[in-house]
Design a protein around this motif. Structure first.
Motif, mmCIF file in Angstrom:
data_model
loop_
_atom_site.group_PDB
_atom_site.id
_atom_site.type_symbol
_atom_site.label_atom_id
_atom_site.label_comp_id
_atom_site.label_asym_id
_atom_site.label_seq_id
_atom_site.Cartn_x
_atom_site.Cartn_y
_atom_site.Cartn_z
ATOM 1 N N PRO A 90 18.946 -20.016 -49.952
ATOM 2 C CA PRO A 90 18.146 -19.151 -47.864
ATOM 3 C C PRO A 90 17.903 -17.759 -47.366
ATOM 4 C CG PRO A 90 19.936 -20.864 -47.327
ATOM 5 C CD PRO A 90 19.472 -20.680 -48.794
ATOM 6 N N LEU A 91 17.317 -16.678 -48.045
ATOM 7 C CA LEU A 91 17.477 -15.629 -47.543
ATOM 8 C C LEU A 91 17.890 -15.847 -45.454
ATOM 9 C CD1 LEU A 91 17.721 -12.908 -48.773
ATOM 10 C CD2 LEU A 91 15.629 -13.026 -47.792
ATOM 11 N N LEU A 92 18.725 -15.831 -45.175
ATOM 12 C CA LEU A 92 19.941 -15.829 -44.113
ATOM 13 C C LEU A 92 20.007 -14.257 -43.286
ATOM 14 C CD1 LEU A 92 22.425 -18.604 -44.722
ATOM 15 C CD2 LEU A 92 19.892 -18.753 -43.465
ATOM 16 N N GLY A 93 18.878 -13.101 -43.989
ATOM 17 C CA GLY A 93 19.624 -11.860 -43.590
ATOM 18 C C GLY A 93 19.889 -10.681 -44.591
ATOM 19 N N PRO A 94 19.409 -9.351 -43.692
ATOM 20 C CA PRO A 94 18.854 -8.657 -44.295
ATOM 21 C C PRO A 94 19.589 -7.703 -45.965
ATOM 22 C CG PRO A 94 19.599 -7.599 -42.944
ATOM 23 C CD PRO A 94 19.583 -8.930 -42.080
ATOM 24 N N LEU A 95 19.141 -7.495 -46.904
ATOM 25 C CA LEU A 95 19.777 -7.359 -47.698
ATOM 26 C C LEU A 95 18.956 -5.647 -48.539
ATOM 27 C CD1 LEU A 95 19.851 -10.643 -49.539
ATOM 28 C CD2 LEU A 95 21.258 -9.632 -49.363
ATOM 29 N N GLU A 96 20.179 -4.678 -47.754
ATOM 30 C CA GLU A 96 19.409 -3.024 -48.028
ATOM 31 C C GLU A 96 20.199 -2.752 -49.101
ATOM 32 O OE1 GLU A 96 16.442 -2.230 -46.046
ATOM 33 O OE2 GLU A 96 16.709 -3.230 -45.220
ATOM 34 N N ASN A 97 19.555 -1.572 -49.505
ATOM 35 C CA ASN A 97 20.383 -0.827 -51.129
ATOM 36 C C ASN A 97 21.286 -1.476 -51.969
ATOM 37 O OD1 ASN A 97 19.380 1.446 -49.466
ATOM 38 N ND2 ASN A 97 20.468 1.330 -47.846
ATOM 39 N N MET A 98 20.541 -3.051 -52.753
ATOM 40 C CA MET A 98 21.099 -3.566 -53.353
ATOM 41 C C MET A 98 21.276 -2.916 -54.771
ATOM 42 S SD MET A 98 19.273 -7.239 -52.774
ATOM 43 C CE MET A 98 17.614 -6.715 -53.283
ATOM 44 N N ASN A 99 21.792 -2.895 -55.384
ATOM 45 C CA ASN A 99 22.272 -2.188 -56.461
ATOM 46 C C ASN A 99 21.119 -3.183 -58.098
ATOM 47 O OD1 ASN A 99 22.813 -1.149 -59.334
ATOM 48 N ND2 ASN A 99 25.058 -1.152 -58.650
ATOM 49 N N LEU A 100 20.301 -2.909 -58.454
ATOM 50 C CA LEU A 100 19.687 -3.856 -58.902
ATOM 51 C C LEU A 100 20.105 -3.524 -60.488
ATOM 52 C CD1 LEU A 100 16.866 -4.790 -57.058
ATOM 53 C CD2 LEU A 100 18.576 -6.477 -56.529
ATOM 54 N N GLN A 101 20.816 -2.367 -60.558
ATOM 55 C CA GLN A 101 20.726 -2.175 -62.448
ATOM 56 C C GLN A 101 21.325 -2.997 -63.034
ATOM 57 O OE1 GLN A 101 23.369 1.041 -63.002
ATOM 58 N NE2 GLN A 101 23.198 0.902 -64.816
ATOM 59 N N GLY A 102 20.816 -3.610 -64.293
ATOM 60 C CA GLY A 102 20.802 -4.769 -65.386
ATOM 61 C C GLY A 102 20.699 -6.165 -64.779
ATOM 62 N N ILE A 103 19.208 -6.098 -63.348
ATOM 63 C CA ILE A 103 18.980 -7.194 -62.957
ATOM 64 C C ILE A 103 18.142 -7.712 -63.659
ATOM 65 C CG2 ILE A 103 18.620 -8.523 -60.777
ATOM 66 C CD1 ILE A 103 21.564 -8.414 -61.331
ATOM 67 N N ASP A 104 17.353 -8.558 -64.051
ATOM 68 C CA ASP A 104 15.604 -9.143 -64.460
ATOM 69 C C ASP A 104 14.731 -9.528 -63.612
ATOM 70 O OD1 ASP A 104 16.671 -8.351 -67.246
ATOM 71 O OD2 ASP A 104 18.247 -9.564 -66.668
ATOM 72 N N TRP A 105 15.346 -10.266 -62.611
ATOM 73 C CA TRP A 105 14.501 -10.635 -61.694
ATOM 74 C C TRP A 105 15.430 -11.302 -60.790
ATOM 75 C CZ3 TRP A 105 13.917 -16.543 -62.418
ATOM 76 C CH2 TRP A 105 12.613 -17.033 -61.760
ATOM 77 N N VAL A 106 14.197 -10.954 -59.400
ATOM 78 C CA VAL A 106 14.865 -11.189 -58.039
ATOM 79 C C VAL A 106 14.038 -12.708 -57.386
ATOM 80 C CG1 VAL A 106 15.161 -10.479 -55.883
ATOM 81 C CG2 VAL A 106 16.363 -9.308 -57.518
ATOM 82 N N ILE A 107 14.304 -13.432 -57.345
ATOM 83 C CA ILE A 107 13.612 -14.543 -56.227
ATOM 84 C C ILE A 107 14.406 -14.698 -55.259
ATOM 85 C CG2 ILE A 107 12.891 -17.279 -56.056
ATOM 86 C CD1 ILE A 107 14.592 -17.888 -59.206
ATOM 87 N N ALA A 108 12.870 -14.269 -53.632
ATOM 88 C CA ALA A 108 13.493 -14.508 -52.660
ATOM 89 C C ALA A 108 13.143 -15.860 -51.427
ATOM 90 C CB ALA A 108 13.059 -13.474 -52.316
ATOM 91 N N GLY A 109 13.550 -16.470 -50.308
ATOM 92 C CA GLY A 109 13.371 -17.274 -50.125
ATOM 93 C C GLY A 109 13.815 -18.166 -49.122
ATOM 94 N N GLY A 110 13.095 -18.585 -47.765
ATOM 95 C CA GLY A 110 13.289 -19.430 -46.858
ATOM 96 C C GLY A 110 14.345 -20.047 -46.827
ATOM 97 N N GLU A 111 14.973 -20.534 -45.995
ATOM 98 C CA GLU A 111 15.935 -21.901 -46.377
ATOM 99 C C GLU A 111 14.552 -23.005 -45.318
ATOM 100 O OE1 GLU A 111 19.778 -23.411 -44.470
ATOM 101 O OE2 GLU A 111 19.225 -22.241 -42.568
ATOM 102 N N SER A 112 14.046 -23.935 -45.832
ATOM 103 C CA SER A 112 13.427 -25.122 -45.302
ATOM 104 C C SER A 112 14.393 -26.253 -44.973
ATOM 105 C CB SER A 112 12.837 -25.260 -46.235
ATOM 106 O OG SER A 112 13.750 -25.696 -47.556
ATOM 107 N N GLY A 113 13.509 -27.155 -44.132
ATOM 108 C CA GLY A 113 14.001 -28.707 -43.261
ATOM 109 C C GLY A 113 14.106 -28.505 -42.338
#
Length: 179
Positions: A90-113
């Motif tokens: 679950p995404l619980l805070g901002p993620l600014e300026n990520m280094n995505l070099q070498g990363i192929d895929w990003v999945i984002a989603g909120g917490e549920s329940g």
């Protein structure tokens, strides 16, 4: 597509190296399948990575819930997963300026329940924009909340279902599939 250890972690400290190696051997022996592995134990992943034979059909990912865990991306980057992905849920805070070099895929989603913590839409937009700038596939899974079906999964009026391009399988893997 097979998600390995959906309710556990293959790289937990108490999982013996020999067991992890057997799992990787099984994945290598079944090249017709793609396997996704997700861990929060990125340090152990990197420690064991040189002791594993990484077949072309293994997708390796790490969980990053907030900025405190961005270091996990560096550990992932130093592995041999054919596809490297981030699960920002679950995404619980901002993620600014990520280094995505070498990363192929990003999945984002909120917490549920029950007791789900809210997710700020600006956090998701920033991640989407970073992925677009870095040419990384972006998948928005859900807003989350107590009733995730009610909150849906559209971001700025559309769904984001991008998927990484699978690497070409080795010739040996293609031959094995044809039998």
């Amino acid at each position: 597509m097979i998600f390995v250890n959906s309710m556990s972690d293959l790289f937990h400290d108490e999982v013996p190296l020999e067991f992890v190696q057997r799992v990787f051997e099984t994945m290598a022996a079944t090249p017709q399948h793609s396997y996704q592995i997700l861990t929060k134990r990125a340090e152990r992943l990197e420690e064991l990575a040189p002791k594993l034979d990484w077949p072309d059909n293994v997708w390796m990912g790490v969980s990053v819930e907030n900025a405190d865990y961005l270091y996990r991306i560096d550990h992932l980057r130093r592995t041999e997963g054919a596809i490297k992905f981030l699960s920002l849920e679950p995404l619980l805070g901002p993620l600014e300026n990520m280094n995505l070099q070498g990363i192929d895929w990003v999945i984002a989603g909120g917490e549920s329940g029950p007791g789900a913590r809210p997710m700020d839409p600006s956090w998701v937009r920033s991640i989407r924009d970073q992925c677009q700038s870095a040419d990384v596939a972006f998948h928005f899974k859900q807003w989350g909340g107590v009733n995730k079906k009610k909150t849906g999964r559209t971001l700025d009026g559309q769904t984001w279902d991008e998927f990484p391009k699978e690497p070409l399988r080795s010739e040996a893997a293609l031959v094995a599939v044809s039998f």
